[in-house]
Design a protein around this motif. Sequence first.
Motif, PDB file in Angstrom:
ATOM      1  N   ARG A 182       4.692  42.038  26.364  1.00 29.15           N
ATOM      2  CA  ARG A 182       3.549  41.634  25.562  1.00 29.15           C
ATOM      3  C   ARG A 182       2.261  41.790  26.363  1.00 29.15           C
ATOM      4  NH1 ARG A 182      -0.429  38.479  24.132  1.00 29.15           N
ATOM      5  NH2 ARG A 182      -0.421  36.546  23.024  1.00 29.15           N
ATOM      6  N   VAL A 183       1.216  42.317  25.695  1.00 33.98           N
ATOM      7  CA  VAL A 183      -0.079  42.503  26.351  1.00 33.98           C
ATOM      8  C   VAL A 183      -0.909  41.232  26.203  1.00 33.98           C
ATOM      9  CG1 VAL A 183      -2.217  43.833  26.376  1.00 33.98           C
ATOM     10  CG2 VAL A 183      -0.035  44.980  25.931  1.00 33.98           C
ATOM     11  N   TYR A 184      -1.392  40.707  27.302  1.00 32.38           N
ATOM     12  CA  TYR A 184      -2.216  39.489  27.297  1.00 32.38           C
ATOM     13  C   TYR A 184      -3.670  39.842  27.614  1.00 32.38           C
ATOM     14  CZ  TYR A 184       2.068  36.721  27.290  1.00 32.38           C
ATOM     15  OH  TYR A 184       3.278  36.154  26.942  1.00 32.38           O
ATOM     16  N   ASN A 185      -4.567  39.264  26.854  1.00 30.36           N
ATOM     17  CA  ASN A 185      -5.993  39.426  27.078  1.00 30.36           C
ATOM     18  C   ASN A 185      -6.566  38.064  27.461  1.00 30.36           C
ATOM     19  OD1 ASN A 185      -8.733  39.912  27.076  1.00 30.36           O
ATOM     20  ND2 ASN A 185      -8.784  40.871  25.037  1.00 30.36           N
ATOM     21  N   GLU A 186      -6.982  37.917  28.693  1.00 28.10           N
ATOM     22  CA  GLU A 186      -7.447  36.626  29.183  1.00 28.10           C
ATOM     23  C   GLU A 186      -8.707  36.156  28.466  1.00 28.10           C
ATOM     24  OE1 GLU A 186      -7.951  36.917  33.360  1.00 28.10           O
ATOM     25  OE2 GLU A 186      -5.788  37.165  33.790  1.00 28.10           O
ATOM     26  N   GLU A 187      -9.465  37.082  27.877  1.00 34.18           N
ATOM     27  CA  GLU A 187     -10.711  36.704  27.205  1.00 34.18           C
ATOM     28  C   GLU A 187     -10.486  36.265  25.755  1.00 34.18           C
ATOM     29  OE1 GLU A 187     -13.388  39.929  27.533  1.00 34.18           O
ATOM     30  OE2 GLU A 187     -13.495  39.872  29.734  1.00 34.18           O
ATOM     31  N   TYR A 188      -9.290  36.547  25.233  1.00 36.64           N
ATOM     32  CA  TYR A 188      -9.020  36.177  23.829  1.00 36.64           C
ATOM     33  C   TYR A 188      -8.723  34.693  23.718  1.00 36.64           C
ATOM     34  CZ  TYR A 188      -6.463  35.605  19.456  1.00 36.64           C
ATOM     35  OH  TYR A 188      -6.018  35.159  18.227  1.00 36.64           O
ATOM     36  N   GLU A 189      -9.325  34.058  22.724  1.00 36.64           N
ATOM     37  CA  GLU A 189      -9.088  32.639  22.473  1.00 36.64           C
ATOM     38  C   GLU A 189      -8.674  32.461  21.018  1.00 36.64           C
ATOM     39  OE1 GLU A 189     -11.586  28.469  22.615  1.00 36.64           O
ATOM     40  OE2 GLU A 189     -12.034  30.013  24.106  1.00 36.64           O
ATOM     41  N   ARG A 190      -7.490  31.953  20.807  1.00 34.80           N
ATOM     42  CA  ARG A 190      -6.948  31.810  19.455  1.00 34.80           C
ATOM     43  C   ARG A 190      -7.736  30.773  18.661  1.00 34.80           C
ATOM     44  NH1 ARG A 190      -0.589  30.591  17.964  1.00 34.80           N
ATOM     45  NH2 ARG A 190      -0.854  30.606  15.696  1.00 34.80           N
ATOM     46  N   GLN A 191      -8.065  31.126  17.416  1.00 32.85           N
ATOM     47  CA  GLN A 191      -8.828  30.217  16.570  1.00 32.85           C
ATOM     48  C   GLN A 191      -7.934  29.130  15.988  1.00 32.85           C
ATOM     49  OE1 GLN A 191     -10.882  32.434  13.570  1.00 32.85           O
ATOM     50  NE2 GLN A 191     -12.076  33.652  15.040  1.00 32.85           N
ATOM     51  N   VAL A 192      -8.507  27.958  15.763  1.00 30.42           N
ATOM     52  CA  VAL A 192      -7.796  26.856  15.125  1.00 30.42           C
ATOM     53  C   VAL A 192      -8.012  26.966  13.618  1.00 30.42           C
ATOM     54  CG1 VAL A 192      -7.584  24.369  14.920  1.00 30.42           C
ATOM     55  CG2 VAL A 192      -8.088  25.393  17.145  1.00 30.42           C
ATOM     56  N   LEU A 193      -6.937  27.087  12.867  1.00 29.82           N
ATOM     57  CA  LEU A 193      -7.019  27.242  11.413  1.00 29.82           C
ATOM     58  C   LEU A 193      -7.058  25.892  10.724  1.00 29.82           C
ATOM     59  CD1 LEU A 193      -4.419  30.136  10.978  1.00 29.82           C
ATOM     60  CD2 LEU A 193      -6.905  30.319  11.087  1.00 29.82           C
ATOM     61  N   PRO A 194      -7.739  25.782   9.584  1.00 29.49           N
ATOM     62  CA  PRO A 194      -7.824  24.494   8.869  1.00 29.49           C
ATOM     63  C   PRO A 194      -6.461  24.057   8.348  1.00 29.49           C
ATOM     64  CG  PRO A 194      -8.801  26.284   7.577  1.00 29.49           C
ATOM     65  CD  PRO A 194      -8.531  26.843   8.930  1.00 29.49           C
ATOM     66  N   ASP A 195      -6.253  22.743   8.292  1.00 29.73           N
ATOM     67  CA  ASP A 195      -4.962  22.181   7.883  1.00 29.73           C
ATOM     68  C   ASP A 195      -4.557  22.597   6.481  1.00 29.73           C
ATOM     69  OD1 ASP A 195      -4.766  20.974  10.308  1.00 29.73           O
ATOM     70  OD2 ASP A 195      -5.467  19.009   9.619  1.00 29.73           O
ATOM     71  N   GLU A 196      -5.546  22.784   5.565  1.00 27.98           N
ATOM     72  CA  GLU A 196      -5.200  23.081   4.162  1.00 27.98           C
ATOM     73  C   GLU A 196      -4.521  24.447   4.003  1.00 27.98           C
ATOM     74  OE1 GLU A 196      -9.762  23.654   4.525  1.00 27.98           O
ATOM     75  OE2 GLU A 196      -8.231  22.240   5.226  1.00 27.98           O
ATOM     76  N   LEU A 197      -4.556  25.271   5.032  1.00 23.79           N
ATOM     77  CA  LEU A 197      -3.869  26.565   4.935  1.00 23.79           C
ATOM     78  C   LEU A 197      -2.377  26.444   5.145  1.00 23.79           C
ATOM     79  CD1 LEU A 197      -6.245  29.052   6.810  1.00 23.79           C
ATOM     80  CD2 LEU A 197      -6.003  28.698   4.360  1.00 23.79           C
ATOM     81  N   TYR A 198      -1.917  25.327   5.691  1.00 20.02           N
ATOM     82  CA  TYR A 198      -0.520  25.178   6.029  1.00 20.02           C
ATOM     83  C   TYR A 198       0.269  24.528   4.886  1.00 20.02           C
ATOM     84  CZ  TYR A 198      -1.745  26.334  10.841  1.00 20.02           C
ATOM     85  OH  TYR A 198      -2.181  26.979  11.964  1.00 20.02           O
ATOM     86  N   VAL A 199       1.489  24.993   4.707  1.00 18.68           N
ATOM     87  CA  VAL A 199       2.411  24.369   3.747  1.00 18.68           C
ATOM     88  C   VAL A 199       2.760  22.973   4.233  1.00 18.68           C
ATOM     89  CG1 VAL A 199       4.731  24.502   2.763  1.00 18.68           C
ATOM     90  CG2 VAL A 199       3.351  26.582   2.988  1.00 18.68           C
ATOM     91  N   PRO A 200       2.730  21.960   3.385  1.00 14.00           N
ATOM     92  CA  PRO A 200       3.069  20.597   3.814  1.00 14.00           C
ATOM     93  C   PRO A 200       4.485  20.523   4.399  1.00 14.00           C
ATOM     94  CG  PRO A 200       2.053  20.557   1.650  1.00 14.00           C
ATOM     95  CD  PRO A 200       2.298  21.993   1.981  1.00 14.00           C
ATOM     96  N   LYS A 201       4.647  19.758   5.453  1.00 19.20           N
ATOM     97  CA  LYS A 201       5.935  19.607   6.119  1.00 19.20           C
ATOM     98  C   LYS A 201       6.722  18.495   5.423  1.00 19.20           C
ATOM     99  CE  LYS A 201       4.273  21.263  10.600  1.00 19.20           C
ATOM    100  NZ  LYS A 201       4.068  20.927  12.040  1.00 19.20           N
ATOM    101  N   VAL A 202       7.296  18.835   4.272  1.00 20.01           N
ATOM    102  CA  VAL A 202       8.088  17.859   3.503  1.00 20.01           C
ATOM    103  C   VAL A 202       9.384  17.540   4.240  1.00 20.01           C
ATOM    104  CG1 VAL A 202       9.207  17.402   1.301  1.00 20.01           C
ATOM    105  CG2 VAL A 202       7.054  18.687   1.374  1.00 20.01           C
ATOM    106  N   TYR A 203       9.946  18.526   4.934  1.00 12.05           N
ATOM    107  CA  TYR A 203      11.241  18.345   5.604  1.00 12.05           C
ATOM    108  C   TYR A 203      11.059  18.360   7.111  1.00 12.05           C
ATOM    109  CZ  TYR A 203      12.786  19.532   0.937  1.00 12.05           C
ATOM    110  OH  TYR A 203      12.977  19.540  -0.412  1.00 12.05           O
TER     111      TYR A 203
END
Length: 304
Positions: free
Chosen positions: A283-304
């Motif tokens: 896997r290629v790693y880029n030290e300058e890349y910073e992963r964005q935090v996505l809003p909670d409403e995009l995620y499927v609720p964790k019912v289980y």
Amino acid sequence: MEFEDDSNKDWLEAELEDTLDEDFELELSDPMLSMEIRKIYNKQHPNMLDRKVYFRNLLRLQAELIKLQDWVQQTGQKVLIIMEGRDSAGKGGVIKRITQRLNPRVARVVALPAPSRREQSQWYFQRYVPHLPAGGEIVLFDRSWYNRAGVERVMGFANEDQVETFFQDVPEFERMLVRSGTIVLKYWFSITDEEQQLRFLMRIHDPMKQWKLSPMDLESRIRWEQYTKAKEEMFARTNIPEAPWYIVEGNDKKRERLNCIEHLLSQIPYAEVESEKVQLPERVYNEEYERQVLPDELYVPKVY
């Protein structure tokens, strides 16, 4: 990449267990049956194939199907498999086990609905032709042009002149397919009168299977003998050397699946295809890349 630590080994084992869970889920054919229906079914099937024997052989045969798939792709072979039989005879279950581990871009299933008004005015075979296999493809017809010799004839959707024309045309149509380089295999899945009755009762009492029971299925129970006569004439007039019929006994679903797949493999002169060893790239790693935090409403609720 080597699995050097215990965590990676645990992950791999969990993945394999998940795959087996999917297999078991597929095999749960009567999850909602009442105890009374279950007792009746078990009494009628005292010599069912042992589950361990079944799974061991199914996995072995599915591994061979993958070899067949690779050979078909490499050689550009065209394979057509026609699946016919009485309602509830188990052809759908066989098709699922054949295609379960194959690439859907190589092995595909064709299950056409009732013909439209426009299709009814066409040459009878016309609507099937676009679905025939090209080079490098395996096509399984879940019912086929043999509808005309069976349900269409028995239910009165085709008159006797149309049926007679079909019987005259189909041998030459299939010979043309074979001459074009297509391997044609035709399977008829056979069950007894008593077995079909029991399976229909199971569908009536199983909420997960009631959708399978159509008014046409119920009518087929009434016309069992008419279907038998139609089947016998179909065999007599369409069992040609270039594309013979093969009958698979289906009262025991597990034996039915294994026997059909074993026979299918024996009819095609495939060979194992050598392939290059697959290596996972780093896997290629880029030290300058910073992963964005996505809003909670995009995620499927964790019912289980």
